[in-house]
Design an enzyme around this catalytic site. Structure first.
Site, short mmCIF file in Angstrom:
data_model
loop_
_atom_site.label_atom_id
_atom_site.label_comp_id
_atom_site.label_asym_id
_atom_site.label_seq_id
_atom_site.Cartn_x
_atom_site.Cartn_y
_atom_site.Cartn_z
CB CYS A 43 -43.93 -54.67 -62.90
SG CYS A 43 -44.98 -53.87 -64.22
CB CYS A 48 -46.29 -50.54 -64.42
SG CYS A 48 -44.96 -51.10 -63.57
CE LYS A 51 -47.86 -45.79 -64.19
NZ LYS A 51 -46.69 -45.92 -63.48
CE1 TYR A 179 -40.41 -42.80 -65.50
CE2 TYR A 179 -38.52 -42.14 -64.23
CZ TYR A 179 -39.09 -42.37 -65.55
OH TYR A 179 -38.64 -42.52 -66.97
CD GLU A 183 -46.26 -42.82 -62.81
OE1 GLU A 183 -45.43 -42.92 -64.23
OE2 GLU A 183 -46.17 -43.48 -62.28
CG HIS A 437 -56.02 -32.35 -90.58
ND1 HIS A 437 -54.88 -31.53 -89.56
CD2 HIS A 437 -56.73 -31.93 -90.93
CE1 HIS A 437 -55.73 -30.70 -89.71
NE2 HIS A 437 -56.47 -31.21 -90.60
CD GLU A 442 -52.34 -31.90 -87.51
OE1 GLU A 442 -52.16 -31.96 -89.16
OE2 GLU A 442 -53.65 -32.21 -86.81
P1 NDP Z 1 -36.44 -40.98 -58.55
O1 NDP Z 1 -35.68 -41.45 -58.02
O2 NDP Z 1 -37.31 -41.07 -59.71
O3 NDP Z 1 -37.26 -39.42 -57.83
C1 NDP Z 1 -37.04 -39.94 -56.22
C2 NDP Z 1 -37.19 -38.45 -56.34
O4 NDP Z 1 -37.52 -38.40 -54.72
C3 NDP Z 1 -36.66 -37.34 -56.59
O5 NDP Z 1 -37.21 -36.36 -57.05
C4 NDP Z 1 -35.45 -37.23 -55.33
O6 NDP Z 1 -34.69 -35.63 -55.65
C5 NDP Z 1 -36.24 -36.80 -53.86
N1 NDP Z 1 -35.98 -37.26 -53.17
C6 NDP Z 1 -34.55 -38.31 -52.64
N2 NDP Z 1 -33.66 -38.49 -51.26
C7 NDP Z 1 -34.55 -37.42 -51.29
C8 NDP Z 1 -34.43 -37.31 -49.68
N3 NDP Z 1 -34.02 -37.73 -48.34
N4 NDP Z 1 -35.57 -35.67 -49.67
C9 NDP Z 1 -36.28 -35.20 -50.72
N5 NDP Z 1 -36.26 -35.60 -51.18
C10 NDP Z 1 -35.24 -36.32 -51.66
O7 NDP Z 1 -37.94 -41.92 -57.68
P2 NDP Z 1 -39.45 -42.92 -57.69
O8 NDP Z 1 -39.03 -43.04 -56.19
O9 NDP Z 1 -40.50 -41.85 -58.27
O10 NDP Z 1 -39.46 -43.42 -58.73
C11 NDP Z 1 -38.23 -44.74 -58.97
C12 NDP Z 1 -38.08 -45.17 -59.62
O11 NDP Z 1 -39.20 -45.98 -60.13
C13 NDP Z 1 -37.90 -44.40 -61.06
O12 NDP Z 1 -36.39 -43.67 -60.64
C14 NDP Z 1 -38.39 -44.69 -62.58
O13 NDP Z 1 -36.82 -45.73 -62.90
C15 NDP Z 1 -39.26 -46.42 -62.03
N6 NDP Z 1 -41.20 -45.68 -62.16
C16 NDP Z 1 -41.39 -45.68 -63.41
C17 NDP Z 1 -42.18 -45.17 -63.67
C18 NDP Z 1 -42.55 -45.10 -65.11
O14 NDP Z 1 -42.26 -45.48 -66.00
N7 NDP Z 1 -43.45 -44.66 -65.61
C19 NDP Z 1 -43.32 -45.22 -62.84
C20 NDP Z 1 -43.05 -45.22 -61.96
C21 NDP Z 1 -41.55 -45.72 -61.19
P3 NDP Z 1 -34.09 -35.50 -56.46
O15 NDP Z 1 -34.11 -35.31 -58.22
O16 NDP Z 1 -33.17 -33.97 -56.28
O17 NDP Z 1 -32.87 -36.60 -56.38
#
Ligand code: NDP
Length: 460
Positions: A43, A48, A51, A179, A183, A437, A442
């Site tokens: 984080c 976080c 980022k 995410y 982002e 407002h 709102e």
């Molecule tokens: P996520 O699990 O959210 O997303 C991973 C993405 O990669 C999905 O779209 C997934 O597809 C895709 N994917 C996975 N494997 C493959 C592959 N082999 N080939 C192609 N695409 C693939 O992970 P992130 O890395 O984005 O983030 C990790 C976690 O960190 C988040 O889930 C969240 O919990 C946390 N986070 C929170 C944030 C916040 O609160 N603002 C900010 C950043 C991270 P599919 O959808 O099809 O599975």
């Protein structure tokens, strides 16, 4: 206690581990914490916090542009990536020092080394030293996973490296639809890079409400981000000026940087878990009960290494609850339902509770209220953008089950709205609340027309 060097040994000084160490120490426990990288964890060091600083930086581009409609003449603004990264690094170092100071103030011994479990009570440090602990807390987090093993994977960066690029890439391809992908697409787009986002499914942010996903995608595309769905990156080749990525449909995209945001894997390898009997859950994280206890009764785990809800505030809550349970004489279970969350995309998303699809699966009747509108700020600026808001309501009890927002400050809105939803507020409670407002939020208390009503009652 004489048998043990410490009451608690924490492995990993991220959000969950630091909170647990501090609270356990404040309950009178002798605590040591090991960290092989930097105190603060994902984080603070490469998640976080940095980022969000990059998100702030990326949003100035719009502000400069929008200012013109409000009478400001802004001379051509220029952006210096190196300056931003240096300032960001300074802030991260300040925060890391604050974490260290907090631990020291609570007399937690900080061991800047790798720690491996030799048995359920013994931790071995990199220098061979052994520490006997009554309790062990594993809080080692998660690390980026690159997904499939494709040709040229060595050229691919993850979010870890994105925070330290020597220069801003003119063109970047990001694979993933979660995410981090969404982002960083917004960050690089705002800072002026040409962004291509490649996602294997039908639409970004799988698991989020379908209307929110569609709205966000439209907004991102309007901002110039190219979103390619139903494709994956098949290979990455080094070419003279950058990298040539070949997608699964054979399209070639040449960019300066390729980043994968394809999920994160719990950090369990090399911890010595096999020597302790600690087991993993089906999702690859350490299996724990409602009190974060593993199958070995003196070993606990919190945060992303358990792969429950991978969010910083959840890890902090789990770490705090663990310390209160084990050392404070007050058993606390963390409630993982109705966790509000924000995606710091551009525009931002704020979400709590059930999606429409989830509600329709679980409830006898579901009422949907939704609206899209042009935010007032966009009137004079002329920016082509719309806000999206949706309430998912239980048609029988009138309870608001879910709330989904895309628009500026959606993260701020959902934090406050989360209190009402958790308390079980009804749509009538929302309606009875006076509007502020003129604000965007709102709209949340002035939506009167049902957009749809589903379920048995609707069918009758
Ligand atoms: P996520 O699990 O959210 O997303 C991973 C993405 O990669 C999905 O779209 C997934 O597809 C895709 N994917 C996975 N494997 C493959 C592959 N082999 N080939 C192609 N695409 C693939 O992970 P992130 O890395 O984005 O983030 C990790 C976690 O960190 C988040 O889930 C969240 O919990 C946390 N986070 C929170 C944030 C916040 O609160 N603002 C900010 C950043 C991270 P599919 O959808 O099809 O599975």
């Amino acid at each position: 206690m004489a048998d043990f060097d410490v009451d608690l040994f924490v492995i990993g000084a991220g959000s969950g581990g630091v909170r647990a160490a501090r609270i356990a120490a404040s309950h009178g426990a002798r605590v040591a914490i090991a960290e092989e990288y930097r105190v603060g964890g994902t984080c603070v060091i490469r998640g976080c916090v940095p980022k969000k600083l990059l998100v702030y930086a990326s949003r100035f581009a719009d502000d400069f542009e929008d200012a013109a409609g409000y009478g400001w003449h802004v001379p051509q603004a220029t952006f210096d990536w190196t300056h931003l990264i240096a300032n960001k690094d300074r802030e991260i170092a300040r925060l890391e020092a604050a974490y260290v100071a907090t631990l020291e103030r609570h007399e937690v011994e900080i061991l800047r080394t790798r720690a491996v479990l030799e048995d359920r009570h013994t931790v071995r440090l990199a220098d061979g030293r052994r520490i006997r602990a009554k309790y062990v807390l594993i809080a080692t987090g998660a690390a980026p996973s690159l997904g499939a093993d494709i040709a040229g994977l060595q050229h691919v960066i993850t979010s870890n490296e994105a925070f330290h690029l020597p220069s801003l890439p003119k063109r970047i391809l990001i694979q993933g639809g979660g995410y981090i992908a969404v982002e960083f697409a917004g960050i690089f787009n705002g800072l002026g890079s040409e962004v291509t986002l490649v996602y294997r499914g039908d639409n970004i942010l799988r698991g989020f409400d379908d209307d929110l996903r569609a709205h966000l995608r439209g907004e991102m595309e309007r901002r110039g981000i190219r979103i390619v769905t139903r494709q994956t990156v098949a290979s990455v080749d080094k070419v003279e000026h950058g990298f040539c990525t070949t997608l699964s449909d054979n399209e070639e995209v040449v960019v300066d940087q390729v980043m994968f945001a394809t999920g994160r894997k719990p950090h369990v390898n090399g911890l010595g878990l096999e020597a302790t009997g600690v087991t993993l859950a089906a999702n690859g994280g350490i299996a724990v009960d409602g009190y974060s206890r593993t199958v070995v009764d003196n070993i606990y785990a919190v945060g992303d290494v358990t792969n429950r809800v991978n969010l910083t505030p959840v890890a902090i809550r789990e770490g705090h609850a663990f310390a209160d349970t084990v050392f404070g004489g007050k058993p606390v279970r963390v409630d993982h339902a109705n966790v509000p969350t924000a995606v710091f995309s551009e525009p931002e998303c704020g979400v709590i509770g059930l999606t429409e699809a989830q509600a329709r699966q679980h409830c006898e009747r579901v009422d949907i209220y939704k609206t899209t509108f042009r935010p007032m700020r966009a009137t004079l600026s002329g920016r082509d953008t719309r806000v999206f808001m949706k309430l998912v309501v239980d048609g029988i009890t009138d309870k608001v089950l879910g709330c989904h927002i895309v628009g500026a400050d959606a993260g701020e809105m959902i934090q406050v709205l989360g209190i009402a939803v958790r308390m079980g507020a009804t749509k009538a409670d929302f309606d009875a609340t006076m509007a502020v407002h003129p604000t965007m939020s709102e709209e949340l208390v002035t939506m009167r027309e049902k957009a749809a009503s589903y379920g048995r009652a609707a069918a009758e």
